[in-house]
Write a protein that holds these residues in place. Structure first.
Motif, short mmCIF file in Angstrom:
data_model
loop_
_atom_site.label_atom_id
_atom_site.label_comp_id
_atom_site.label_asym_id
_atom_site.label_seq_id
_atom_site.Cartn_x
_atom_site.Cartn_y
_atom_site.Cartn_z
N UNK A 115 0.84 -1.20 0.00
CA UNK A 115 0.00 0.00 0.00
C UNK A 115 0.87 1.24 0.00
N UNK A 116 0.51 2.22 -0.84
CA UNK A 116 1.24 3.48 -0.87
C UNK A 116 0.33 4.59 -1.37
N UNK A 117 0.78 5.82 -1.21
CA UNK A 117 0.02 6.95 -1.73
C UNK A 117 0.96 7.85 -2.52
N UNK A 118 0.41 8.55 -3.48
CA UNK A 118 1.16 9.51 -4.29
C UNK A 118 0.45 10.85 -4.25
N UNK A 119 1.20 11.92 -4.48
CA UNK A 119 0.60 13.25 -4.42
C UNK A 119 1.11 14.12 -5.55
N UNK A 120 0.29 15.09 -5.91
CA UNK A 120 0.62 16.03 -6.99
C UNK A 120 0.22 17.43 -6.57
N UNK A 121 1.15 18.36 -6.71
CA UNK A 121 0.83 19.75 -6.40
C UNK A 121 -0.11 20.36 -7.43
N UNK A 122 0.08 19.96 -8.69
CA UNK A 122 -0.68 20.60 -9.77
C UNK A 122 -2.15 20.18 -9.79
N UNK A 123 -2.43 18.89 -9.58
CA UNK A 123 -3.85 18.50 -9.60
C UNK A 123 -4.47 18.46 -8.20
N UNK A 124 -3.65 18.79 -7.18
CA UNK A 124 -4.12 18.88 -5.78
C UNK A 124 -4.77 17.58 -5.32
N UNK A 125 -4.11 16.48 -5.62
CA UNK A 125 -4.66 15.18 -5.24
C UNK A 125 -3.65 14.36 -4.44
N UNK A 126 -4.20 13.56 -3.53
CA UNK A 126 -3.47 12.45 -2.93
C UNK A 126 -4.22 11.19 -3.33
N UNK A 127 -3.50 10.26 -3.94
CA UNK A 127 -4.12 9.05 -4.47
C UNK A 127 -3.54 7.84 -3.73
N UNK A 128 -4.41 6.94 -3.30
CA UNK A 128 -4.01 5.75 -2.57
C UNK A 128 -4.07 4.54 -3.49
N UNK A 129 -3.02 3.69 -3.40
CA UNK A 129 -2.85 2.57 -4.32
C UNK A 129 -2.64 1.27 -3.55
N UNK A 144 -8.37 4.77 -3.76
CA UNK A 144 -9.08 5.99 -3.36
C UNK A 144 -8.35 7.21 -3.90
N UNK A 145 -9.12 8.23 -4.19
CA UNK A 145 -8.56 9.48 -4.72
C UNK A 145 -9.16 10.64 -3.92
N UNK A 146 -8.28 11.47 -3.35
CA UNK A 146 -8.74 12.61 -2.56
C UNK A 146 -8.29 13.91 -3.22
N UNK A 147 -9.25 14.76 -3.57
CA UNK A 147 -8.96 16.08 -4.11
C UNK A 147 -8.98 17.08 -2.96
N UNK A 148 -7.94 17.89 -2.86
CA UNK A 148 -7.74 18.76 -1.70
C UNK A 148 -7.98 20.22 -2.03
N UNK A 174 -1.78 19.46 7.33
CA UNK A 174 -3.12 18.91 7.46
C UNK A 174 -3.05 17.40 7.64
N UNK A 175 -4.19 16.81 8.02
CA UNK A 175 -4.21 15.39 8.38
C UNK A 175 -5.39 14.67 7.76
N UNK A 176 -5.18 13.37 7.49
CA UNK A 176 -6.24 12.45 7.13
C UNK A 176 -6.19 11.26 8.06
N UNK A 177 -7.33 10.60 8.25
CA UNK A 177 -7.39 9.38 9.04
C UNK A 177 -8.11 8.30 8.24
#
Length: 375
Positions: A115-129, A144-148, A174-177
């Motif tokens: 399990x890992x997550x990736x992030x992008x400044x340009x699309x403002x997303x954290x994506x879980x894989x 899961x895909x989270x738009x911030x 900021x935080x996620x749970x």
């Protein structure tokens, strides 16, 4: 896109000065006095993977079992290599479809090797894989895909893998749970306060940082800022301030925790090129590493805490002893690296970057490198 995995032969490398040797350390801190057999880093050679791209690789990270190495930076795709099998880019697993723009950062869950997550400044997303192969889909799928509301720059999991902090381009934290919002709901990642009150709290109380990480127990976070000369230690989840020890003359831009969790916390300032080692019990500076001549970009402890790798804006990585602060080896690199990370159980470091444009030379290429004994 083309790539090749080669051993550095010196022709591509710039001449790099040897590290300056500090004064002799106290006898009781030496390898011999402690009965530790030092690793012969001079016997190892870098292994470099070149990827033709106008962009640089910006981040690499090991899975918690050390079997996978994820790399991001050149496009919308996360590439996951298995170095024990192959470092050829054509053998990499590709994780796509989660981001609409360039991926900047990747972080593995510390409790699950797939399990890992990736992030992008340009699309403002954290994506879980989930890196486990699926019998339902032939292509990788994100879980899961989270738009911030902000652009995430850096992410860090809590030790139990149930919380995630992220630092924004505006230096807010900021935080996620991970859990269920209702008894019959599916477990998923959500913002700590779904109504956005925690977002407002961070803005009002100025929970700001350039980098942030959880401590070993997950009940605190360590923050550094590139415009502050102190580091901050805060309780979690209350975010009450615990300690603010002075660290550097300039701003602090990176930090790493000793995996032994008993003696040293290391941080550095990119402005004064110094690494300060802090005692965790009293939060005082115990040792200083001054071997680096360039602005430092990243730090990483080896799995046993004996060594620290220091990346910088020069084309080399310094490996130093954490107990004596003595530089042990300078690793020649094809490019300055924004990050360096030790394997979770071996004396192997991974780093990345982009070669420089030279007059009459080949075009710049993205680079992923390993340094250590053969895997």
């Amino acid at each position: 896109m083309s790539n090749s995995a080669t051993a550095s032969n010196g022709k591509d490398e710039e001449e790099i000065p040897p590290p300056q040797r500090p004064p002799s350390p106290p006898l009781h801190t030496t390898f011999a006095a402690r009965g530790v057999h030092p690793t012969t880093f001079s016997a190892f050679r870098p292994r470099d993977v070149r990827v033709t791209s106008p962009l640089a690789m910006t981040h690499v990270a090991w899975s918690c079992d050390g079997k996978k190495l994820a790399a991001v930076g050149i496009d919308k795709i996360v590439r996951v290599l298995q170095p024990e099998k192959s470092m050829e880019m054509r053998a990499a697993s590709l994780f796509s479809g989660g981001h609409s723009d360039d991926v900047d950062y990747v972080t593995w869950n510390p409790t699950h090797p797939e399990l890992f997550c990736s992030s992008s400044q340009k699309d403002r997303r954290i994506v879980f894989w989930d890196a486990r192969p699926s019998f339902l889909f032939t292509e990788s799928r994100h879980t899961q895909q989270r738009t911030l509301k902000v652009s995430p720059v850096q992410t860090n999991y809590s030790p139990d893998g149930k919380s995630l902090l992220y630092v924004s381009a505006g230096h807010q934290v900021f935080f996620m749970t991970y859990g269920k919002e209702a008894d019959d709901a599916k477990e998923q990642w959500t913002n700590t306060d779904k109504e956005g009150l925690f977002f407002v709290f961070c803005m009002i109380h100025q929970v700001t940082a350039s980098t942030a990480m959880f401590n070993h127990t997950g009940d605190g976070i360590i923050l550094t800022h590139n415009s502050e000369h102190t580091l901050r230690i805060m309780d979690y989840p209350s975010l009450s301030l615990y300690e603010t020890p002075a660290a550097h003359v300039g701003g602090c831009v990176a930090a790493a925790l000793d995996p032994r969790g008993r003696q040293a916390f290391a941080l550095h300032c990119g402005h004064d090129s110094i690494v300060n080692m802090f005692d965790l019990s009293e939060w005082i500076c115990a040792r200083t590493i001054t071997s680096c001549e360039n602005s430092i970009t990243s730090l990483s402890f080896s799995h046993d805490g004996e060594y620290i790798a220091i990346a910088n804006t020069g084309s080399y990585i310094d490996i130093c002893s954490t107990e004596t602060s003595i530089p042990l080896h300078r690793v020649p690199a094809l490019a300055p690296s924004p990050t360096v990370t030790w394997h979770p159980s071996k004396y192997v470091i991974a780093y990345c970057g982009q070669t420089k444009l030279r007059e009459g030379g080949p075009p710049p290429v993205a680079v992923i490198s390993l340094f250590g004994p053969g895997m």
